[in-house]
Scaffold this motif. Structure first.
Motif, PDB file in Angstrom:
ATOM      1  N   GLY A 101       0.743  -1.242   0.000  1.00 25.76           N
ATOM      2  CA  GLY A 101       0.000   0.000   0.000  1.00 25.76           C
ATOM      3  C   GLY A 101       0.770   1.287   0.000  1.00 25.76           C
ATOM      4  N   GLU A 102       2.071   1.268   0.299  1.00 24.19           N
ATOM      5  CA  GLU A 102       2.767   2.541   0.508  1.00 24.19           C
ATOM      6  C   GLU A 102       2.648   3.474  -0.698  1.00 24.19           C
ATOM      7  OE1 GLU A 102       5.099  -0.422   3.091  1.00 24.19           O
ATOM      8  OE2 GLU A 102       4.200  -0.403   1.085  1.00 24.19           O
ATOM      9  N   GLU A 103       3.069   3.007  -1.852  1.00 23.39           N
ATOM     10  CA  GLU A 103       3.025   3.875  -3.031  1.00 23.39           C
ATOM     11  C   GLU A 103       1.600   4.103  -3.505  1.00 23.39           C
ATOM     12  OE1 GLU A 103       6.256   3.535  -6.053  1.00 23.39           O
ATOM     13  OE2 GLU A 103       6.676   1.650  -5.014  1.00 23.39           O
ATOM     14  N   ALA A 104       0.777   3.063  -3.453  1.00 16.65           N
ATOM     15  CA  ALA A 104      -0.590   3.170  -3.957  1.00 16.65           C
ATOM     16  C   ALA A 104      -1.401   4.177  -3.152  1.00 16.65           C
ATOM     17  CB  ALA A 104      -1.262   1.796  -3.928  1.00 16.65           C
ATOM     18  N   VAL A 105      -1.284   4.141  -1.827  1.00 12.54           N
ATOM     19  CA  VAL A 105      -2.081   5.041  -0.995  1.00 12.54           C
ATOM     20  C   VAL A 105      -1.633   6.487  -1.174  1.00 12.54           C
ATOM     21  CG1 VAL A 105      -2.644   5.650   1.394  1.00 12.54           C
ATOM     22  CG2 VAL A 105      -2.724   3.272   0.675  1.00 12.54           C
ATOM     23  N   ALA A 141       3.088  -3.078  -9.989  1.00 10.09           N
ATOM     24  CA  ALA A 141       4.216  -3.933  -9.629  1.00 10.09           C
ATOM     25  C   ALA A 141       4.603  -3.595  -8.192  1.00 10.09           C
ATOM     26  CB  ALA A 141       5.379  -3.690 -10.568  1.00 10.09           C
ATOM     27  N   ARG A 142       5.267  -4.520  -7.521  1.00 15.08           N
ATOM     28  CA  ARG A 142       5.571  -4.315  -6.116  1.00 15.08           C
ATOM     29  C   ARG A 142       6.454  -3.101  -5.880  1.00 15.08           C
ATOM     30  NH1 ARG A 142       5.865 -10.696  -4.774  1.00 15.08           N
ATOM     31  NH2 ARG A 142       3.791 -10.837  -3.870  1.00 15.08           N
ATOM     32  N   ASN A 143       6.511  -2.687  -4.611  1.00 14.08           N
ATOM     33  CA  ASN A 143       7.135  -1.428  -4.222  1.00 14.08           C
ATOM     34  C   ASN A 143       8.546  -1.264  -4.764  1.00 14.08           C
ATOM     35  OD1 ASN A 143       5.342   0.194  -2.747  1.00 14.08           O
ATOM     36  ND2 ASN A 143       5.486  -1.150  -0.989  1.00 14.08           N
ATOM     37  N   ARG A 144       8.935  -0.010  -4.906  1.00 13.00           N
ATOM     38  CA  ARG A 144      10.320   0.339  -5.219  1.00 13.00           C
ATOM     39  C   ARG A 144      11.260  -0.366  -4.246  1.00 13.00           C
ATOM     40  NH1 ARG A 144      10.328   6.418  -2.493  1.00 13.00           N
ATOM     41  NH2 ARG A 144       8.731   5.953  -0.983  1.00 13.00           N
ATOM     42  N   ALA A 145      12.546  -0.221  -4.414  1.00 12.85           N
ATOM     43  CA  ALA A 145      13.517  -0.850  -3.523  1.00 12.85           C
ATOM     44  C   ALA A 145      13.141  -0.565  -2.069  1.00 12.85           C
ATOM     45  CB  ALA A 145      14.914  -0.325  -3.827  1.00 12.85           C
ATOM     46  N   LEU A 146      13.114  -1.601  -1.251  1.00 20.56           N
ATOM     47  CA  LEU A 146      12.670  -1.445   0.131  1.00 20.56           C
ATOM     48  C   LEU A 146      13.546  -0.463   0.905  1.00 20.56           C
ATOM     49  CD1 LEU A 146      11.768  -5.140   1.066  1.00 20.56           C
ATOM     50  CD2 LEU A 146      10.283  -3.339   0.150  1.00 20.56           C
ATOM     51  N   ASP A 147      14.809  -0.343   0.515  1.00 23.97           N
ATOM     52  CA  ASP A 147      15.690   0.621   1.185  1.00 23.97           C
ATOM     53  C   ASP A 147      15.200   2.056   1.007  1.00 23.97           C
ATOM     54  OD1 ASP A 147      17.224  -1.538   1.823  1.00 23.97           O
ATOM     55  OD2 ASP A 147      19.059  -0.840   0.841  1.00 23.97           O
TER      56      ASP A 147
END
Length: 257
Positions: A101-105, A141-147
């Protein structure tokens, strides 16, 4: 439901929203009247729920009451909405976020503000309802680099519950995802959503060891951290990463975990 481990999903979303210039607050639904009063005073644009299957029924009741009392818009995320997005049909549900959800929200909040407070219809990951019509978007697609994700906004919980600040065990995530197909687990079904809708075949992502240690040391400057608990599904999946982590952690951090 709060124990001594802060649920990392909610403060992760909150941190991403803050990074995007949005205001956030956490409300814990225990004494409902007090919670409703706090939400009414805060006057949010959206109240968002993160729910697992089983607990969702109780949160439905809370959302119905919020709708009746405040008329507030509601957004839903977490495991249950991801697998059962048809919950958008309920009158107390305005938006459902599926998957990470981080980027989507943040995209949703940006679009909501840009439209002057109108529910956006074309944000990936979201099923939404506007004027009685349901609009369905595929997952990103899944989130950018988790870092690159901001550190979880744990202060939202610490400010409300000092016992969580003082408790010496703090919880962290090093990875996301799992490649295994255990029949009792959700991961294979979760992976299939991304595979079918985003063409994503990568199902496991890791933070760098230095990124994890940076977060731990940053938190230790603010609150007690006497022991670290990693809550990953498969922490030692990759031997090379694990050996690198052991060296970095032992050299830079060395807090029991």
């Amino acid at each position: 439901i709060l124990r001594f481990s802060i649920p990392l999903g909610i403060p992760g979303i909150a941190a991403a929203l803050r990074e995007g210039g949005h205001e956030v607050e956490v409300f814990v639904a225990n004494k409902f009247e007090k919670t409703f009063d706090e939400i009414e005073t805060y006057a949010p644009d959206f109240v968002a729920f993160s729910v697992i299957s089983g607990s969702h029924i109780g949160y439905y009741a809370i959302a119905r009451s919020l709708k009746e009392r405040l008329g507030v818009l509601t957004m839903w995320g977490g495991p249950h909405p991801t697998f059962f997005p048809e919950m958008i049909e309920f009158p107390w549900v305005d938006a459902v976020c599926r998957g990470e959800g981080e980027e989507a929200v943040v995209k949703f909040a940006d679009a909501f503000d840009a439209a002057g407070g109108e529910i956006p219809l074309d944000v990936p990951n979201f099923w939404v309802k506007r004027d009685g019509e349901i609009h369905r978007m595929a997952v990103l697609a899944r989130n950018r680099a988790l870092d690159d994700l901001p550190y979880a906004a744990r202060d939202l919980y610490y400010n409300k519950f000092p016992v969580l600040r003082k408790h010496g065990i703090k919880h962290f995530l090093a990875h996301r995802g799992c490649p295994y197909k255990c029949t009792y687990c959700f991961n294979e079904s979760y992976n299939s959503i991304y595979r079918e809708e985003a063409g994503a075949t990568r199902v496991f992502n890791s933070r760098s060891p230095d990124s994890i240690v940076d977060e731990i040391l940053d938190l230790r400057e603010k609150v007690p951290v006497r022991m670290v608990a990693f809550v990953d599904d498969v922490f030692t999946l990759h031997r090379k990463w694990t050996m690198e982590f052991a060296e970095v952690y032992g050299r830079r951090c060395s807090i029991p975990f």
